[in-house]
Write an enzyme that holds these catalytic residues in place. Structure first.
Site, mmCIF file in Angstrom:
data_model
loop_
_atom_site.group_PDB
_atom_site.id
_atom_site.type_symbol
_atom_site.label_atom_id
_atom_site.label_comp_id
_atom_site.label_asym_id
_atom_site.label_seq_id
_atom_site.Cartn_x
_atom_site.Cartn_y
_atom_site.Cartn_z
ATOM 1 N N ASN A 184 0.860 -1.180 0.000
ATOM 2 C CA ASN A 184 0.000 0.000 0.000
ATOM 3 C C ASN A 184 0.898 1.233 0.000
ATOM 4 O OD1 ASN A 184 -1.747 2.097 0.558
ATOM 5 N ND2 ASN A 184 -3.084 0.819 1.824
ATOM 6 N N ASP A 185 1.138 1.755 -1.193
ATOM 7 C CA ASP A 185 2.038 2.889 -1.374
ATOM 8 C C ASP A 185 1.662 4.086 -0.522
ATOM 9 O OD1 ASP A 185 3.992 2.274 -3.327
ATOM 10 O OD2 ASP A 185 2.433 2.225 -4.857
ATOM 11 N N CYS A 186 0.439 4.077 -0.051
ATOM 12 C CA CYS A 186 -0.081 5.256 0.640
ATOM 13 C C CYS A 186 -0.047 5.123 2.156
ATOM 14 C CB CYS A 186 -1.497 5.534 0.157
ATOM 15 S SG CYS A 186 -1.506 5.863 -1.602
#
Ligand code: BGC
Ligand code: NOJ
Length: 807
Positions: free
Chosen positions: A482-484
């Site tokens: 989850n890049d975020c």
């Protein structure tokens, strides 16, 4: 509402209404020359790298949204129209856009003039063919003016959009009989040019945009087209284009065909010129000669179609569920090929000017593609592993043209290293070929640093082992899958990238998702080690796995589901203790697949929670409840409006994890239910809500809290393609390549009563009949003999193997 229909026999989706809710696109090309093609003839072409080597121009953030393409203007006695509707938007009497595998065909008609435009990139050559056939279905002779036009991009797509003070001076072309050559920068450092050629003697040309269009006109009323003429303009600076004009007389019942070819040529340094400033066209001529007749085009087109029929015969299912079969047999596999080729670089949402090939993305893209062309994946694995550093960490991306790690993005995504193990283990299972482990592979592309690939896998494991936090769980770094989830970012500056900002280094924030990955792929690595005789090393790895497993059971379980992470202050993320973001989907999928806490019933409970809290009409949402406010300690995840992207949409990529996890715990009905919810073929009927192409997966579908609930975005380039292919073939159908042979372990829902599958595996063709709900007890017969267990022993000498599985 539908905007077309599937034609399964032809492997096509046929769009019959050009007013699709968004551009519905397709891809051409296999190795070097790639194109995007929308249902209005929009899109662009590039060689290998959509950023560094763009051939034709696309106009971003434009109105209409889809602009830049190869356009054909037909002026029939004052009625001017385009077979793909744009740019003129003249109402067509009939319209079809047939998106097929590696090609698109437009079939349109206006005033009894029929246009058939066949577009594709041939298998072996660096060019795009557009063959236009006009047929006069009226009773009178028609005098037609036809213009074909493309606009050149000055190679570097980012520079092309920004650096006008230079670029409006450098455009150069050369023109001969039926060809416009685009040779900007060829005099100096470039070794390549492009051309736009036609097979028929034209009646005029243009190569300067402003002349062709007229400075105060637009693509919807180009001066040359409106005036049924060409100005024979020679571009010098500004915006070079290529246009050919034809005056055609077509008798009633007669057809006329013109073939347009956009080609790309590279020349060696000492072969670049024929004479001073005159480019060497030898290779261009050769390429032009190959597609100058309808027969040549038909042959190349047939080769392309045949290639796909052969490729898709590697895995084919016939069940009593048409939509499932259509996705597995055609579109899901096709999308896997496209994501393998593009990673996340070039679509209508990924501009092709930003991201290159992602380390994590490309490793996952292999999983759904491997069975199609294993040799290509071996090469790709090497490219990916070559951007890894010796300590096991890695650059996050590389540019396909240079294959060098992308320093602007850097690294620090701590899940990355483990995806390499996922990719390599799957490669070995598919091919049975362990020699890949010996392939000399450099670190950070440094000459002399080559080590056998297995050392890269060791480095991957080691990185996680040596980077753990206060709870003995893996550190998250910048973010994980989850890049975020940017637990070390603490960004306050507007516009700062959450992926690269580094304002804080807690050395504390941990990821339960990476823990799940480590357990799953750590066990896989241990199996590989055992299989190659390194039992001692395998035992050590399993000890490390056990320690992360124990830590996850102790600190990663929240009572009803797995915790997501611990932030920089050691607070739980994804727990009932949190106000928002109480449950995240990722660890529920991965920790269940890794069987963490299996004997304690963790997986089953976690999946019940997923069903209860995260499942909506279109799949499983990524988290719940959505973050209402920005949390500086969590990062980008809380920056999105509720229900979009990582803040609570159905982030389709992780839905197949839930499908697989459900099969792991034996919830077959629920697995198929999740599969169906965001399967594009099942959403075709609600295209007006879903909006993206009904034949490919999209990255996100807006969640319940979003204003546009159910609306998908970012179609085509998503890990969803590969993981869903994996889930459908290996979990639901249960046809699993394994180290010692092909395992057949179906988890079919009751609604699929029978499935007949052909699967070519390591050169042997297996014909597998699965009879569901038969006896309630698993029984497999191979060539009529009862077999113990679920794996068909592999025998290279076998040809066709008949398998029956009763469930
Ligand atoms: C998106 C992610 C994406 C990341 C990296 C973020 O804005 O939400 O989905 O992976 O950017 O480009
Ligand atoms: C898209 C990226 O390409 C992928 O690598 C990432 O895992 C997801 N976004 C989730 O953030």
């Amino acid at each position: 509402m539908k905007f077309g229909h599937f034609d399964d026999k032809e492997y096509e989706y046929v769009i019959t209404n050009y007013n699709t809710p968004l551009p519905w696109i397709n891809y051409f090309g296999q190795d070097g020359f790639f194109s995007l093609m929308s249902n209005t003839c929009g899109g662009y072409m590039f060689y290998k790298d959509a950023k560094l080597r763009r051939i034709t121009r696309f106009r971003y953030n434009n109105v209409p949204r889809d602009f830049g393409g190869r356009y054909y203007y037909i002026n029939d006695n004052g009625t001017i129209w385009n077979p793909g509707f744009l740019p003129l938007k003249t109402k067509l009497d009939s319209y079809k856009c047939r998106h097929g595998l590696g090609y698109t065909i437009f079939e349109s008609e206006k005033n009894n003039l029929k246009a058939e435009l066949l577009c594709f990139v041939p298998l072996k050559d660096l060019c795009e063919i557009n063959q236009l056939t006009l047929t006069n279905n009226s009773k009178e002779t028609k005098n037609i003016t036809l213009h074909g036009v493309i606009e050149w991009c000055l190679w570097n797509a980012v520079d092309d959009q920004t650096n006008f003070q230079r670029n409006w001076n450098i455009g150069e072309v050369e023109i001969d009989d039926n060809t416009v050559y685009h040779k900007t920068e060829y005099r100096e450092r470039r070794d390549h040019y492009a051309f736009y050629h036609t097979n028929l003697k034209h009646d005029g040309f243009d190569s300067d945009l402003d002349t062709f269009i007229g400075l105060y006109n637009s693509w919807a009323d180009p001066s040359a087209v409106m005036n049924k003429t060409s100005y024979n303009s020679k571009a010098s600076g500004w915006s070079p284009i290529a246009s050919h004009m034809f005056n055609l007389t077509i008798k009633p019942g007669e057809s006329k065909t013109v073939i347009f070819q956009t080609g790309y040529v590279e020349n060696k340094e000492d072969e670049k010129f024929e004479s001073m400033h005159v480019i060497n066209k030898k290779k261009a001529y050769e390429l032009q000669e190959k597609y100058n007749t309808k027969e040549q085009v038909l042959k190349a087109f047939t080769e392309l179609k045949t290639k796909w029929v052969n490729l898709l015969s590697t895995l084919h299912v016939e069940s009593d569920n048409v939509k499932f079969d259509r996705m597995v047999n055609i579109w899901n596999q096709y999308q896997c090929m496209v994501t393998f080729n593009m990673s996340r670089s070039a679509s209508y949402y990924e501009s092709g000017t930003g991201r290159g090939m992602g380390f994590r993305d490309s490793c996952q893209d292999l999983l759904g593609f491997l069975h199609l062309i294993p040799e290509k994946t071996r090469e790709r694995i090497k490219d990916i592993a070559s951007i890894q550093f010796e300590d096991g960490s890695t650059y996050h991306q590389y540019q396909p043209l240079t294959k060098r790690g992308n320093a602007d993005i850097g690294g620090g995504f701590n899940d990355d290293p483990l995806w390499l193990i996922a990719a390599v283990s799957q490669y070995i299972k598919e091919t049975g070929d362990y020699t890949i482990l010996n392939d000399p592979t450099p670190f950070n592309n440094k000459e002399g640093s080559e080590k056998p690939l297995i050392d890269h896998l060791r480095a991957s494991m080691n990185y996680i082992i040596t980077h753990k936090g206060p709870h003995g769980l893996p550190l998250i770094g910048r973010a994980d899958w989850n890049d975020c989830l940017n637990l070390n970012c603490f960004s306050k500056t507007p516009g700062e990238s959450f992926q690269t900002a580094s304002n804080f280094e807690s050395g504390k924030a941990e990821s339960v998702f990476i823990a799940g990955m480590f357990v799953l792929y750590g066990k896989e690595f241990a199996t590989i080690l055992k299989n190659i005789g390194l039992a001692g090393e395998a035992t050590n790895i399993l000890k490390e796995v056990k320690s992360v497993e124990d830590a996850t059971i102790k600190y990663g379980w929240d009572g009803e589901w797995f915790v997501r992470a611990y932030d920089a202050f050691e607070h739980k993320v994804g727990s009932k203790e949190c106000e928002d973001g109480q449950i995240f989907v990722e660890p529920q999928g991965f920790c269940t697949m890794a069987k963490i806490g299996e004997s304690l019933g963790y997986g089953k409970k976690a999946l019940d929670s997923v069903e209860k809290l995260l499942t909506n009409d279109y799949g499983v949402e990524i988290l719940h409840p959505c973050y209402k406010e920005y949390h500086i300690e969590l990062g980008e995840v809380s920056s999105y409006p509720m229900g979009y992207k990582e803040n609570g949409s159905v982030f389709c990529h992780n839905n197949p994890w839930i499908v697989i996890a459900n099969t792991v715990v034996g919830n077959n009905e629920r697995a198929f239910d999740v599969y169906k919810r965001n399967c594009p073929a099942y959403l075709e009927e609600v295209s007006e809500i879903h909006k993206t192409e009904p034949f490919v997966y999209s990255q996100t579908i807006a969640g319940r809290d979003a204003k546009n609930y159910g609306e998908a975005k970012n179609s085509w380039l998503t890990g969803t393609a590969s993981w869903t292919m994996y889930a459908a073939s290996q979990a639901i159908l249960g046809i699993k390549p394994d180290y010692d042979g092909l395992m057949i372990d179906p988890h079919l829902p009751k609604e699929i009563k029978n499935a007949y599958v052909t699967r070519v595996f390591r050169g042997v063709k297996y014909e597998i009949t699965i009879i569901n709900n038969a006896t309630g007890k698993y029984q497999m017969t191979v060539e009529g003999k009862n077999i113990k267990g679920k794996t068909i022993p592999y025998n290279k000498a076998d040809n066709n193997v008949n398998v029956v599985v009763m469930l």
